[in-house]
Design a protein around this motif. Sequence first.
Motif, PDB file in Angstrom:
ATOM      1  N   GLY A 183       0.835  -1.191   0.000  1.00  0.00           N
ATOM      2  CA  GLY A 183       0.000   0.000   0.000  1.00  0.00           C
ATOM      3  C   GLY A 183       0.866   1.236   0.000  1.00  0.00           C
ATOM      4  O   GLY A 183       1.952   1.235   0.590  1.00  0.00           O
ATOM      5  N   SER A 184       0.377   2.286  -0.667  1.00  0.00           N
ATOM      6  CA  SER A 184       1.169   3.522  -0.729  1.00  0.00           C
ATOM      7  C   SER A 184       0.909   4.331   0.530  1.00  0.00           C
ATOM      8  O   SER A 184       0.513   5.494   0.481  1.00  0.00           O
ATOM      9  CB  SER A 184       0.832   4.316  -1.987  1.00  0.00           C
ATOM     10  OG  SER A 184      -0.523   4.694  -1.973  1.00  0.00           O
ATOM     11  N   ASP A 185       1.107   3.683   1.645  1.00  0.00           N
ATOM     12  CA  ASP A 185       0.982   4.342   2.941  1.00  0.00           C
ATOM     13  C   ASP A 185       1.762   3.505   3.937  1.00  0.00           C
ATOM     14  O   ASP A 185       1.637   2.270   3.947  1.00  0.00           O
ATOM     15  CB  ASP A 185      -0.485   4.438   3.367  1.00  0.00           C
ATOM     16  CG  ASP A 185      -0.626   5.317   4.585  1.00  0.00           C
ATOM     17  OD1 ASP A 185      -0.991   6.497   4.433  1.00  0.00           O
ATOM     18  OD2 ASP A 185      -0.340   4.836   5.705  1.00  0.00           O
ATOM     19  N   SER A 186       2.548   4.172   4.764  1.00  0.00           N
ATOM     20  CA  SER A 186       3.470   3.423   5.627  1.00  0.00           C
ATOM     21  C   SER A 186       2.771   2.567   6.679  1.00  0.00           C
ATOM     22  O   SER A 186       3.382   1.651   7.228  1.00  0.00           O
ATOM     23  CB  SER A 186       4.456   4.371   6.288  1.00  0.00           C
ATOM     24  OG  SER A 186       3.756   5.443   6.841  1.00  0.00           O
ATOM     25  N   HIS A 187       1.506   2.848   6.971  1.00  0.00           N
ATOM     26  CA  HIS A 187       0.819   2.038   7.986  1.00  0.00           C
ATOM     27  C   HIS A 187       0.028   0.869   7.401  1.00  0.00           C
ATOM     28  O   HIS A 187      -0.797   0.252   8.090  1.00  0.00           O
ATOM     29  CB  HIS A 187      -0.041   2.931   8.880  1.00  0.00           C
ATOM     30  CG  HIS A 187       0.818   3.833   9.712  1.00  0.00           C
ATOM     31  ND1 HIS A 187       1.030   5.150   9.390  1.00  0.00           N
ATOM     32  CD2 HIS A 187       1.599   3.561  10.788  1.00  0.00           C
ATOM     33  CE1 HIS A 187       1.893   5.676  10.262  1.00  0.00           C
ATOM     34  NE2 HIS A 187       2.248   4.725  11.114  1.00  0.00           N
ATOM     35  N   THR A 188       0.336   0.531   6.165  1.00  0.00           N
ATOM     36  CA  THR A 188      -0.268  -0.634   5.519  1.00  0.00           C
ATOM     37  C   THR A 188      -0.109  -1.911   6.372  1.00  0.00           C
ATOM     38  O   THR A 188      -0.999  -2.773   6.359  1.00  0.00           O
ATOM     39  CB  THR A 188       0.364  -0.810   4.118  1.00  0.00           C
ATOM     40  OG1 THR A 188       0.093   0.379   3.376  1.00  0.00           O
ATOM     41  CG2 THR A 188      -0.191  -1.999   3.370  1.00  0.00           C
ATOM     42  N   PRO A 189       0.983  -2.064   7.155  1.00  0.00           N
ATOM     43  CA  PRO A 189       1.117  -3.272   7.978  1.00  0.00           C
ATOM     44  C   PRO A 189      -0.014  -3.504   8.977  1.00  0.00           C
ATOM     45  O   PRO A 189      -0.065  -4.563   9.618  1.00  0.00           O
ATOM     46  CB  PRO A 189       2.450  -3.049   8.716  1.00  0.00           C
ATOM     47  CG  PRO A 189       3.245  -2.197   7.790  1.00  0.00           C
ATOM     48  CD  PRO A 189       2.237  -1.266   7.167  1.00  0.00           C
ATOM     49  N   THR A 190      -0.935  -2.562   9.119  1.00  0.00           N
ATOM     50  CA  THR A 190      -2.094  -2.778   9.998  1.00  0.00           C
ATOM     51  C   THR A 190      -2.759  -4.122   9.681  1.00  0.00           C
ATOM     52  O   THR A 190      -3.188  -4.848  10.583  1.00  0.00           O
ATOM     53  CB  THR A 190      -3.130  -1.644   9.810  1.00  0.00           C
ATOM     54  OG1 THR A 190      -2.458  -0.399   9.867  1.00  0.00           O
ATOM     55  CG2 THR A 190      -4.222  -1.697  10.873  1.00  0.00           C
ATOM     56  N   ALA A 191      -2.825  -4.464   8.397  1.00  0.00           N
ATOM     57  CA  ALA A 191      -3.496  -5.707   7.981  1.00  0.00           C
ATOM     58  C   ALA A 191      -2.749  -6.950   8.462  1.00  0.00           C
ATOM     59  O   ALA A 191      -3.291  -8.061   8.407  1.00  0.00           O
ATOM     60  CB  ALA A 191      -3.659  -5.738   6.460  1.00  0.00           C
ATOM     61  N   GLY A 192      -1.521  -6.767   8.953  1.00  0.00           N
ATOM     62  CA  GLY A 192      -0.798  -7.872   9.584  1.00  0.00           C
ATOM     63  C   GLY A 192      -1.520  -8.383  10.818  1.00  0.00           C
ATOM     64  O   GLY A 192      -1.236  -9.480  11.307  1.00  0.00           O
TER      65      GLY A 192
ATOM     66  N   ASP B 253       5.905   1.817  -6.690  1.00  0.00           N
ATOM     67  CA  ASP B 253       5.937   0.366  -6.467  1.00  0.00           C
ATOM     68  C   ASP B 253       4.522  -0.214  -6.487  1.00  0.00           C
ATOM     69  O   ASP B 253       4.295  -1.325  -6.979  1.00  0.00           O
ATOM     70  CB  ASP B 253       6.601   0.044  -5.117  1.00  0.00           C
ATOM     71  CG  ASP B 253       8.114   0.188  -5.190  1.00  0.00           C
ATOM     72  OD1 ASP B 253       8.677  -0.109  -6.255  1.00  0.00           O
ATOM     73  OD2 ASP B 253       8.721   0.597  -4.198  1.00  0.00           O
ATOM     74  N   VAL B 254       3.592   0.561  -5.930  1.00  0.00           N
ATOM     75  CA  VAL B 254       2.201   0.094  -5.909  1.00  0.00           C
ATOM     76  C   VAL B 254       1.644   0.084  -7.336  1.00  0.00           C
ATOM     77  O   VAL B 254       0.953  -0.859  -7.744  1.00  0.00           O
ATOM     78  CB  VAL B 254       1.344   0.968  -4.963  1.00  0.00           C
ATOM     79  CG1 VAL B 254      -0.124   0.545  -5.009  1.00  0.00           C
ATOM     80  CG2 VAL B 254       1.878   0.864  -3.541  1.00  0.00           C
ATOM     81  N   ALA B 255       1.979   1.120  -8.100  1.00  0.00           N
ATOM     82  CA  ALA B 255       1.526   1.170  -9.499  1.00  0.00           C
ATOM     83  C   ALA B 255       2.089  -0.021 -10.273  1.00  0.00           C
ATOM     84  O   ALA B 255       1.370  -0.672 -11.053  1.00  0.00           O
ATOM     85  CB  ALA B 255       1.966   2.489 -10.140  1.00  0.00           C
ATOM     86  N   VAL B 256       3.357  -0.337 -10.045  1.00  0.00           N
ATOM     87  CA  VAL B 256       3.975  -1.481 -10.727  1.00  0.00           C
ATOM     88  C   VAL B 256       3.248  -2.779 -10.342  1.00  0.00           C
ATOM     89  O   VAL B 256       2.958  -3.628 -11.197  1.00  0.00           O
ATOM     90  CB  VAL B 256       5.491  -1.569 -10.386  1.00  0.00           C
ATOM     91  CG1 VAL B 256       6.082  -2.897 -10.831  1.00  0.00           C
ATOM     92  CG2 VAL B 256       6.246  -0.407 -11.032  1.00  0.00           C
ATOM     93  N   ALA B 257       2.913  -2.922  -9.058  1.00  0.00           N
ATOM     94  CA  ALA B 257       2.194  -4.138  -8.610  1.00  0.00           C
ATOM     95  C   ALA B 257       0.811  -4.214  -9.248  1.00  0.00           C
ATOM     96  O   ALA B 257       0.365  -5.288  -9.663  1.00  0.00           O
ATOM     97  CB  ALA B 257       2.086  -4.153  -7.088  1.00  0.00           C
ATOM     98  N   MET B 258       0.133  -3.073  -9.348  1.00  0.00           N
ATOM     99  CA  MET B 258      -1.191  -3.071  -9.985  1.00  0.00           C
ATOM    100  C   MET B 258      -1.062  -3.483 -11.455  1.00  0.00           C
ATOM    101  O   MET B 258      -1.945  -4.110 -12.024  1.00  0.00           O
ATOM    102  CB  MET B 258      -1.846  -1.683  -9.886  1.00  0.00           C
ATOM    103  CG  MET B 258      -2.369  -1.373  -8.499  1.00  0.00           C
ATOM    104  SD  MET B 258      -3.394   0.120  -8.447  1.00  0.00           S
ATOM    105  CE  MET B 258      -2.187   1.406  -8.357  1.00  0.00           C
ATOM    106  N   ALA B 259       0.074  -3.106 -12.044  1.00  0.00           N
ATOM    107  CA  ALA B 259       0.303  -3.465 -13.453  1.00  0.00           C
ATOM    108  C   ALA B 259       0.764  -4.912 -13.600  1.00  0.00           C
ATOM    109  O   ALA B 259       1.070  -5.358 -14.702  1.00  0.00           O
ATOM    110  CB  ALA B 259       1.333  -2.515 -14.057  1.00  0.00           C
ATOM    111  N   GLY B 260       0.834  -5.639 -12.501  1.00  0.00           N
ATOM    112  CA  GLY B 260       1.170  -7.070 -12.567  1.00  0.00           C
ATOM    113  C   GLY B 260       2.628  -7.361 -12.251  1.00  0.00           C
ATOM    114  O   GLY B 260       3.054  -8.516 -12.276  1.00  0.00           O
ATOM    115  N   GLY B 261       3.412  -6.334 -11.953  1.00  0.00           N
ATOM    116  CA  GLY B 261       4.826  -6.535 -11.644  1.00  0.00           C
ATOM    117  C   GLY B 261       5.018  -7.022 -10.217  1.00  0.00           C
ATOM    118  O   GLY B 261       4.150  -6.848  -9.357  1.00  0.00           O
TER     119      GLY B 261
END
Length: 640
Positions: free
Chosen positions: A117-126, A139-147
């Motif tokens: 996630g393009s937010d540093s507190h994304t680890p909340t979902a941990g 990096d998030v855009a690249v992941a959305m594009a399948g990278g």
Amino acid sequence: MGENIAYKILRKHLVEGELKAGQPIAIKIDQTLTQDSTGTMAYLQLEAMNIKKVKTKRSVAFVDHNMLQQGFENADDHKFIQTVAEKHGILFSKPGNGICHQVFLERFSCPGDTLIGSDSHTPTAGGVGMLAIGAGGLDVAVAMAGGAYHINAPKVCRVNLHGKLQRMVAAKDIILEVLRQVTVKGGVGRIFEYAGEGVKTLSVPQRGTITNMGAELGATTSIFPSDERTFEYMKAQGREAEWQELKADDDAFYDEEITIDLGKLKPLAAKPDSPDNVEEVESIGKIKVDQVAIGSCTNSSYEDLMRVAKILKGHKVNKNVSLVIAPGSRQVMEMIARNGALGDIISSGARVLENACGPCIGMGQAPGTNGISLRTFNRNFYGRSGTLSAKIYLVSPETAAVSAINGYLTDPREFEEDITVELPEKFIIDDSMILKPAEDGDKVEIVRGPNIKEFPINSALKNTLTGKTLIKVEDNITTDHIMPSNSKLLPFRSNIPHLSKYCFSTIDSEFSKNAKKFNGGFIVAGSNYGQGSSREHAALAPLYLGVKGVIAKSFARIHKANLINNGIVPMTFENEADYDIIDKFDDLEIDNVLDGIENGILVVKNVSKDKTFTVKLDLAERDKAILRAGGTLNYAKESR
Ligand code: F3S
């Protein structure tokens, strides 16, 4: 030897590299999230990649940061994100539906999945056993594009939780204790995996508070097992079908270990101006408080607000205190509204804000001059509240609420009434504010207001880099220092030319002017440079101003990745004492840069002082190629 939970998930998602601590790896990403502040840029970058539809299992765009609509900018940004999401196969959580991490935990988190996630507190979902990592927007855009997502495989630190929290001691106090022990730099390159019999005494929202604030350790992420408490939570959210059990092998390997006896913990507070400046509330003493703010992605769950409501019930907020409360999601707000707890909160004299980040990101509620503010948030960096002279203390919701009644910082154990809260068997589930993307994206037109400006893209790396030292800063510089965020600047998140005028403005008001005058140059910094928020703007604004490289004692992980993604060379002193031989405006010259990138060593000449020193580049092969190309977008184009 058996495997820990983090490595089980990494192994399942590994697409490149050897899964060994410190080695570069690439992992497949199942889900992504963005919020509006970083999201506009991520979606501009996604568009630049010419991808029709995202390739992830699920991608969600949230709007929670820039909510004040004092001009057209924020509303325009929201519309841009909504239409991009609709066109490209992304779910859109409307403004008012809640804070990204709270809503994600409630409605989308999945044990065993990967999330960036393009937010540093994304680890909340941990908190549910998801491997959730904060990353730069690109990096998030690249992941959305399948990278794939590229990182160095982290070490894993086992955090043993023994016993059970005492009455009025909170999950927040657990993570504050970890911060006290490990510090804001101590988590770099590590995953914190929670274990021990104390785990089952904690609910998923409590676990989410802990994994959320693991970001303040500088950690890659934090993770809990997925157990029967996780199942109960997901069932109450109507998502039991997405649950799976996750536990470490009995003989699992861990690189490090720390132990916390929950029964011995006391209420804690992080004093100004750092989340690791932690002391017991009782030893800080009864300091007078001007403001109390409850909410943020750390402490705004149903459970948190129910405890707060139980404390406030039948009491009034002290006459000298402004108490503001922002529920984490529409689900939380609706539930406390329907069960009467909101009535108790309102009756106490609290000010109820909308379900969003609000004061946490400096969107309103800046304290008064020299104000003392107690906040249940995750960061108390200098200036983040919007008032430079304010002193911010980070505390649990229990400490916050009891202190709001008394008017001074209070150990919540002094409050004797029972505030036990049970999680509901069923949360109110209404996803009508989460909009589905269009079946046929081609028919959707993206709405682009005048605030959506082109973003800077670097050019291929030159073999010689020269320039002035534009600024020399100390240790622990945050991305808030580099690119301040406040209610005046946040609306310009998609307008780098405007934003860049304020780069480093809280430290050096002339930085932007000087950078332009000298045609760019270098930044020199102490250790842990770029800690805090994941904001890519802390790399994009310097890029726009011509910054070519940063020489630091050490870097925070996400910021270093953001520099590389934007073609700015991150260098560390081989000998930290060389930091002392550079002054502001010294002319620096670096030759043979292309070879140096390859070998991991560069020689920097301080022309003004006629001295040379060596810097190191700790780069994976892919990082080297990205830097040579002048950033990830150029690299992606080259590699197609
Ligand atoms: Fe928002 Fe603050 Fe969390 S800005 S995402 S509530 S850290």
